[in-house]
Design an enzyme around this catalytic site. Structure first.
Site, PDB file in Angstrom:
ATOM      1  N   ASN A 146      -3.442 -11.399  -1.689  1.00  0.00           N
ATOM      2  CA  ASN A 146      -2.839 -10.167  -1.179  1.00  0.00           C
ATOM      3  C   ASN A 146      -3.490  -8.986  -1.891  1.00  0.00           C
ATOM      4  O   ASN A 146      -3.352  -8.834  -3.107  1.00  0.00           O
ATOM      5  CB  ASN A 146      -1.326 -10.214  -1.448  1.00  0.00           C
ATOM      6  CG  ASN A 146      -0.588  -8.966  -0.995  1.00  0.00           C
ATOM      7  OD1 ASN A 146      -1.166  -7.901  -0.807  1.00  0.00           O
ATOM      8  ND2 ASN A 146       0.719  -9.088  -0.846  1.00  0.00           N
ATOM      9  N   HIS A 164      -1.259  -7.891   7.628  1.00  0.00           N
ATOM     10  CA  HIS A 164      -1.333  -7.764   6.174  1.00  0.00           C
ATOM     11  C   HIS A 164      -1.215  -9.161   5.572  1.00  0.00           C
ATOM     12  O   HIS A 164      -0.350  -9.948   5.964  1.00  0.00           O
ATOM     13  CB  HIS A 164      -0.205  -6.865   5.675  1.00  0.00           C
ATOM     14  CG  HIS A 164       0.012  -6.942   4.197  1.00  0.00           C
ATOM     15  ND1 HIS A 164      -1.027  -6.827   3.294  1.00  0.00           N
ATOM     16  CD2 HIS A 164       1.141  -7.130   3.457  1.00  0.00           C
ATOM     17  CE1 HIS A 164      -0.549  -6.942   2.065  1.00  0.00           C
ATOM     18  NE2 HIS A 164       0.756  -7.122   2.140  1.00  0.00           N
ATOM     19  N   CYS A 194       1.371  -1.687   0.560  1.00  0.00           N
ATOM     20  CA  CYS A 194       0.587  -2.598   1.387  1.00  0.00           C
ATOM     21  C   CYS A 194       0.349  -2.075   2.797  1.00  0.00           C
ATOM     22  O   CYS A 194      -0.560  -2.533   3.488  1.00  0.00           O
ATOM     23  CB  CYS A 194       1.264  -3.962   1.454  1.00  0.00           C
ATOM     24  SG  CYS A 194       1.452  -4.757  -0.158  1.00  0.00           S
TER      25      CYS A 194
END
Length: 399
Positions: free
Chosen positions: A316, A286, A126
């Protein structure tokens, strides 16, 4: 801000691309097994409670990760007014590549038209796009390249275990791209050297096996070699719970603080100069989980409108998340949940009045599997704002 801004390095173009297929929580409930309705109650309400995700995008199976990346990269280059053959380097961040060697990144560069540009695959989960922006900054600031293209692209839906409700409810597919360029004597813009960090944790997020999810029909028939089992699909697994949430909030807050030139004690003591800088910035975290984003906003004492959230509609998207949210903030502003008196979600509303403005400080903290973590920052160049707005008008006109 104690960190020194480099006025000759700036982000000159961004763009995001999302698949058209929208998967809301009702649709997802039909795909997920193993959810205990007696304990969890209504599936959609439970998903909102633990993640704040209401819908996400899934691509169709013939679509590859690099296909999404192409859409984002082409329009990011258009905003930056950079031709594919003029890119000095391409950094391609993803953990859901469709091909290992020669790799999605090579196919992507060829299809983009950057046929002689060096390109490599960066695997930082990520945090991939932030690691990519950090490397791009170094390459441009040192004078090695004039333009570096950073891409974060994921087809996480192909790596989801729909028998695992905890993991399968959070991820979505998408791609984002940013062009980092040298602008000698630019009247606006500028970029901070990113802060990167690492703290080993082998279980926080991982693939359940080491195989790359591929279309096996592309390979000739052969017998399995003794001792080399073939697995049809790599499945992502992720830990959950209060400790994971707290670790993510603390890590992103510390990276952001250190990117501004302070240590973590300054945030804990609420240093006035640090807090003034943070509270006048736009933070693009994020999009790990809605509760993590809320926790980060609380820790930074940041007004809601200055913390960009795309988690509600996009979920996500791992390495794509920061870049997609950055582009959203530039073009469309922010998202907010409209809640009733009992905290139930009535609607997800857009906030175009909160689009980024020229000369604002933009901070992009992230954390990913490993744990790998970091934060990049830049000043929004007036030319970037102008060209992004112009492209939006052109796209709307041609729609």
């Amino acid at each position: 801000m104690r960190a020194e801004l480099n006025p000759n390095v700036t982000i000159t173009g961004t763009r995001a691309y999302l698949p058209e297929r929208e998967i809301d929580n009702d649709t997802l409930s039909e795909m997920v097994s193993g959810f205990d309705t007696e304990r969890g109650g209504d599936f959609g309400a439970w998903v909102d409670q633990v993640t704040h995700v209401h819908e996400r995008r899934f691509c169709e199976w013939p679509v590859r990760t690099n296909d999404l990346a192409l859409h984002a990269a082409r329009q990011a280059l258009e905003v930056a007014d950079v031709a594919p053959q003029d890119i000095g380097l391409i950094i391609y961040a993803s953990f859901t590549v469709s091909q290992d060697l020669p790799g999605d990144h090579c196919l992507f560069a060829e299809q983009l038209g950057a046929t002689s540009t060096p390109v490599f695959h960066l695997k930082a989960a990520c945090a991939g796009s932030i690691y990519g922006l950090s490397m791009a900054y170094g390459m441009v600031a040192s004078g090695v390249y004039e333009h570096v293209l950073v891409v974060g692209s994921e087809t996480a839906s192909k790596a989801l275990n729909f028998h695992d409700p905890i993991t399968s409810i959070i991820f979505g597919d998408g791609s984002g791209a940013a062009v980092v360029s040298r602008r000698d004597g630019s009247a606006g813009g500028g970029m901070l050297p990113a802060h990167l960090g690492f703290k080993y944790s082998p279980r926080n997020i991982h693939l359940g096996n080491s195989n790359i999810p591929v279309d096996v029909t592309r390979f000739p028939d052969r017998e399995t070699e003794p001792g080399v089992p073939l697995v049809a699909q790599a499945l992502v697994e992720m830990e959950s719970g209060p400790n994971v949430l707290r670790s993510a909030v603390l890590a992103m807050a510390e990276c952001l603080t250190r990117a501004l030139g302070y240590d973590k004690r300054a945030l804990r003591k609420k240093d006035p100069a640090l807090m003034e800088t943070i509270q006048s910035a736009r933070v693009v975290p994020h999009q790990a989980n809605g509760r993590i984003i809320d926790g980060l906003a609380d820790r930074l004492r940041l007004p809601s409108e200055r913390m960009v959230r795309t988690i509600y509609r996009y979920g996500n998207m791992s390495a794509a998340s920061n870049l997609v949210a950055l582009d959203y903030g530039l073009r469309r502003g922010n998202m907010v949940r409209d809640l009733d008196e009992e905290g139930n979600v009535l609607a997800i509303l857009e906030q175009p009045e909160h689009r980024f403005e020229a000369n604002e400080l933009i901070l992009l903290p992230s954390i990913g599997g490993g744990y790998l973590m970091g934060c990049a920052g830049f000043i929004a160049d007036p030319v970037l704002i102008e060209r992004t707005r112009a492209q939006e008008v052109a796209l709307a006109t041609n729609a």
